[in-house]
Every structure is written in C-alpha cells, then in structure tokens.
Design an enzyme around this catalytic site. Structure first.
Site, PDB file in Angstrom:
ATOM      1  N   ARG A  15       1.964  -3.944  15.818  1.00 14.60           N
ATOM      2  CA  ARG A  15       2.077  -2.491  15.630  1.00 14.60           C
ATOM      3  C   ARG A  15       1.583  -1.776  16.898  1.00 14.60           C
ATOM      4  O   ARG A  15       2.182  -0.800  17.339  1.00 14.60           O
ATOM      5  CB  ARG A  15       1.255  -2.027  14.414  1.00 14.60           C
ATOM      6  CG  ARG A  15       1.754  -2.501  13.059  1.00 14.60           C
ATOM      7  CD  ARG A  15       3.142  -1.983  12.716  1.00 14.60           C
ATOM      8  NE  ARG A  15       3.251  -0.545  12.768  1.00 14.60           N
ATOM      9  CZ  ARG A  15       2.888   0.310  11.813  1.00 14.60           C
ATOM     10  NH1 ARG A  15       2.372  -0.145  10.689  1.00 14.60           N
ATOM     11  NH2 ARG A  15       3.048   1.616  11.943  1.00 14.60           N
ATOM     12  N   GLN A  55       7.201   0.296  11.824  1.00 10.36           N
ATOM     13  CA  GLN A  55       6.887  -1.027  11.288  1.00 10.36           C
ATOM     14  C   GLN A  55       7.931  -2.049  11.708  1.00 10.36           C
ATOM     15  O   GLN A  55       7.606  -3.181  12.073  1.00 10.36           O
ATOM     16  CB  GLN A  55       6.825  -0.963   9.752  1.00 10.36           C
ATOM     17  CG  GLN A  55       6.512  -2.303   9.094  1.00 10.36           C
ATOM     18  CD  GLN A  55       5.110  -2.769   9.409  1.00 10.36           C
ATOM     19  OE1 GLN A  55       4.157  -2.015   9.248  1.00 10.36           O
ATOM     20  NE2 GLN A  55       4.958  -4.011   9.868  1.00 10.36           N
ATOM     21  N   HIS A  82      10.397   3.401   7.419  1.00  7.92           N
ATOM     22  CA  HIS A  82       9.179   3.074   8.177  1.00  7.92           C
ATOM     23  C   HIS A  82       9.600   2.427   9.490  1.00  7.92           C
ATOM     24  O   HIS A  82       9.401   1.235   9.717  1.00  7.92           O
ATOM     25  CB  HIS A  82       8.315   2.123   7.344  1.00  7.92           C
ATOM     26  CG  HIS A  82       6.890   1.996   7.807  1.00  7.92           C
ATOM     27  ND1 HIS A  82       6.381   2.704   8.880  1.00  7.92           N
ATOM     28  CD2 HIS A  82       5.865   1.238   7.328  1.00  7.92           C
ATOM     29  CE1 HIS A  82       5.105   2.381   9.038  1.00  7.92           C
ATOM     30  NE2 HIS A  82       4.768   1.495   8.114  1.00  7.92           N
ATOM     31  N   CYS A 138       4.353  -6.220   5.819  1.00  6.62           N
ATOM     32  CA  CYS A 138       3.824  -5.143   6.664  1.00  6.62           C
ATOM     33  C   CYS A 138       2.348  -4.868   6.399  1.00  6.62           C
ATOM     34  O   CYS A 138       1.684  -4.247   7.234  1.00  6.62           O
ATOM     35  CB  CYS A 138       4.643  -3.874   6.474  1.00  6.62           C
ATOM     36  SG  CYS A 138       4.560  -3.157   4.822  1.00  6.62           S
ATOM     37  N   ARG A 164       2.944  10.917   8.996  1.00  5.74           N
ATOM     38  CA  ARG A 164       3.165  10.089   7.797  1.00  5.74           C
ATOM     39  C   ARG A 164       3.248  11.052   6.625  1.00  5.74           C
ATOM     40  O   ARG A 164       2.258  11.726   6.297  1.00  5.74           O
ATOM     41  CB  ARG A 164       2.032   9.077   7.602  1.00  5.74           C
ATOM     42  CG  ARG A 164       2.104   8.399   6.249  1.00  5.74           C
ATOM     43  CD  ARG A 164       1.234   7.168   6.143  1.00  5.74           C
ATOM     44  NE  ARG A 164       1.813   6.069   6.893  1.00  5.74           N
ATOM     45  CZ  ARG A 164       1.423   4.807   6.778  1.00  5.74           C
ATOM     46  NH1 ARG A 164       0.445   4.477   5.956  1.00  5.74           N
ATOM     47  NH2 ARG A 164       2.008   3.866   7.488  1.00  5.74           N
ATOM     48  N   ASP A 196       7.017  -6.899   0.430  1.00  5.18           N
ATOM     49  CA  ASP A 196       6.205  -5.684   0.556  1.00  5.18           C
ATOM     50  C   ASP A 196       5.641  -5.400  -0.829  1.00  5.18           C
ATOM     51  O   ASP A 196       6.094  -5.970  -1.835  1.00  5.18           O
ATOM     52  CB  ASP A 196       7.067  -4.517   1.076  1.00  5.18           C
ATOM     53  CG  ASP A 196       6.253  -3.247   1.381  1.00  5.18           C
ATOM     54  OD1 ASP A 196       5.002  -3.344   1.479  1.00  5.18           O
ATOM     55  OD2 ASP A 196       6.865  -2.172   1.506  1.00  5.18           O
TER      56      ASP A 196
HETATM   57  N1   CP Z   1       1.920  -1.343   7.512  1.00  3.87           N
HETATM   58  C1   CP Z   1       1.376  -0.103   7.570  1.00  3.87           C
HETATM   59  O1   CP Z   1       2.036   0.887   7.863  1.00  3.87           O
HETATM   60  O2   CP Z   1       0.054  -0.074   7.269  1.00  3.87           O
HETATM   61  P1   CP Z   1      -0.849   1.228   7.047  1.00  3.87           P
HETATM   62  O3   CP Z   1      -0.390   1.848   5.738  1.00  3.87           O
HETATM   63  O4   CP Z   1      -2.234   0.681   6.970  1.00  3.87           O
HETATM   64  O5   CP Z   1      -0.650   2.165   8.189  1.00  3.87           O
HETATM   65  N1  NVA Z   2       6.191   0.419   1.055  1.00  2.00           N
HETATM   66  C1  NVA Z   2       4.804   0.665   1.359  1.00  2.00           C
HETATM   67  C2  NVA Z   2       4.526   0.395   2.796  1.00  2.00           C
HETATM   68  C3  NVA Z   2       3.087   0.608   3.216  1.00  2.00           C
HETATM   69  C4  NVA Z   2       2.855   0.399   4.686  1.00  2.00           C
HETATM   70  C5  NVA Z   2       4.457   2.094   0.993  1.00  2.00           C
HETATM   71  O1  NVA Z   2       5.267   2.995   1.245  1.00  2.00           O
HETATM   72  O2  NVA Z   2       3.373   2.316   0.433  1.00  2.00           O
END
Ligand code: CP
Ligand code: NVA
Length: 306
Positions: free
Chosen positions: A292, A137, A134, A264, A107, A225
């Site tokens: 997930r 997701q 992502h 998400c 990440r 989101d």
């Molecule tokens: N939706 C998602 O990716 O959640 P986290 O940021 O908790 O991993």
């Molecule tokens: N768009 C959000 C998604 C989190 C899972 C972010 O990037 O923070």
C-alpha cells in the site's frame, strides 16, 4: 490535473507505469529507515489532506508515510469533526481545501460524494475507498502479484465471497491488464451491475459463478475480503449467507499447487478465511499491506505529474 478515482478511468499504460514506478521506488529505498526521505524525493513541499468518513489503519498510515517519504506533509481529518459533518456542502469544502493543500484523499461512504468533491476541487483527489470501489488497494495487490509472478497478463485470479467495492476495482483492473478473473459469489452478493457491464463492454475476461469451488479451480491467486464491509447493516445475514464461501485449506486445494492468497485486510479468521490459509505459507497478505505504501507513492506522483 489528474484525479485517481477508479482504475476504470486510468489508461492501461498509466496503470502499468504506476506499478513500475512503485516497484522502482520500493527497491531504491530498501534498507532505509521508514521515516527517512527517499534519496530523490519527488514531491517536496506538497501537502496532502486525508478525509475519513470511515475507519482506516492501512490507508491512513500508508498515505501519511508515502507523502513524508516523497518530501511532503499530511493532515488527517475526521469528516465528523469537520463542518462537512454539520452539513457544509461538498462543493464548498472542496473549493476551500483546494486553497490550503495540494491534494486530497477521501474515504467516503457514498462514491458520488468523492466524484462530486473531485468535480469542485482544483487539486488532485484520490479515492481512498467508497461503497463502490477501492482503487488504491488494487494497485498494491497488483504490485504484490507482479513481484511474485512477474507478468500479470496470463494469471487466473479467483475472488471468493461478497462482490463488493474491492471486487469492483479488481474487475476494472482485469479489463485494463488482461488477466482472467472469476468471481464466486452467492445469489444476492454478485458484483454491481455497472461493473459487470463494464467488464462485458471492455472485453475483460471476467466470469461469475455461485460455486466457490468452480471459481477457484485452477487459479493462480485466491482473494477474499470481509463478509461485512464498513456500512453494511445486515451482519448476521451476511455471515450466514457467505459462510460457504470461506477460503479454507480444502478450497485452496482446488487452486493451482503454487497458488497464493490475497486479502486487503482487516481479516476475520474463521469467517471469510481460515487462520491456516491467511497465516500459512501461501499467504502474501503482509507484502500486500506493505505495498500500500509503495503504491500510494506512485499514485501521488502520477496525480502530480498531470
Ligand atoms: N485495506 C485497507 O484499506 O485497510 P484500512 O481500512 O485499514 O485502510
Ligand atoms: N470491503 C471492505 C474493505 C476494507 C478495506 C470494506 O469496505 O469495509
């Protein structure tokens, strides 16, 4: 060897196979304690390293449980605690980790860092969210919709709010699976140009409007989101600009009577969605979060099958 970096890079048949495998694995272990192995663990002895440059609850825990249920093990690494955080190069880090573990999930803030890591790694690399996409997701989201509706092909999806990283992966999926996707985003918050161009070039049924009510009109699925993603520095401006794009009961009424809601998570009630919607009967967000886990297992297996 296969990397899972973007839905756009995955063949439609492979994406469908990942969804089918996730559904089958979920059904096969119904009722088992979550910490037990699958009855036929597919990845015994495999070690997964996870590198986090940003916070995570779902991605971290679902990947950890996924590799355990498949018979493997995991290491969770905070990028700031690694030499990476003191300037060790991505190529060196990728080559070294490839000597220790069988796969790496990352990440990262910058998408190019994940693609560079994959270029220099000799084990599968999985994108666990970047500023640009992502993909994991979206596998969970599609699995959730497949469970609810059966076939995905004829669905009309509405994305409301910021045209962000998660929206980008939905655009990629629309091109692969043929569902309709309308994004309702204000000026200045449209999806990335590259992703819109990808949609056009691939013949995807993707439309963009600045009117949230037009985006949701007749939709089967309404998706929100956060208005402030990790790494965004202009929170106050975003909350103001995006406030008219909040998914409220009155906006949901523009969708089909049986429309469902996805998010998400993490969610901000009273910002991008009202509590009545996300905690109401049309919300599938906790099935989506659970999926997930099942999605990551299928993604891991797909990577190792390469
Ligand atoms: N939706 C998602 O990716 O959640 P986290 O940021 O908790 O991993
Ligand atoms: N768009 C959000 C998604 C989190 C899972 C972010 O990037 O923070």
């Amino acid at each position: 060897m296969r990397h899972f970096l973007d839905i756009a890079d995955i063949a439609a048949a492979d994406l469908k196979a990942i969804l089918a495998d996730a559904a089958a694995m979920k059904a096969a272990r119904a009722g088992l304690p979550k910490g037990t192995l699958d009855s036929d663990p597919a990845l015994p002895g495999r070690a997964l390293a996870m590198i986090f440059e940003k916070s995570s609850t779902r991605t971290r825990v679902s990947f950890d449980m996924a590799i355990r249920q498949l018979g493997g093990s995991s290491l969770v690494l905070n990028a700031a605690d690694m030499q990476l955080g003191r300037g060790e190069s991505i190529p060196d880090t990728a080559k070294v980790l490839s000597r220790f573990v069988d796969a790496v999930m990352i990440r990262a803030n910058a998408h190019e860092d994940v693609t560079e890591f994959a270029h220099f790694a000799s084990v599968p690399v999985i994108n666990g969210l970047t500023d640009r996409s992502h993909p994991c997701q979206i596998v969970a989201d599609l699995l959730t919709l497949q469970e609810h509706f059966g076939d995905l092909g004829g669905l009309q999806l509405a994305w409301v709010g910021d045209g962000n990283n998660v929206a980008a992966s939905f655009i990629h999926a629309a091109a692969k699976l043929g569902f309709e996707l309308t994004l309702g985003c204000p000026d200045g918050y449209a999806p990335f140009e590259d992703d819109l161009a990808y949609a056009t070039n691939s013949g995807a049924k993707v439309e963009l409007t600045t009117d949230p009510r037009a985006a949701v009109a007749g939709a089967d699925v309404v998706i929100a989101d956060t208005f402030v993603s990790m790494g965004d520095t202009d929170a106050d401006k975003r909350l103001g600009d995006l406030a008219p794009y909040s998914v409220t009961q009155s906006l949901m009424e523009m969708a089909k009577p049986k429309a469902v809601f996805l998010h998400c998570l993490p969610a901000h009630r009273g910002e991008e969605v009202s509590a009545a919607v996300i905690d109401g009967p049309r919300s599938l967000v906790f099935d989506e979060a659970e999926n997930r886990l099942h999605g990551q297992k299928a993604i891991l297996k797909w990577c190792f099958a390469g």
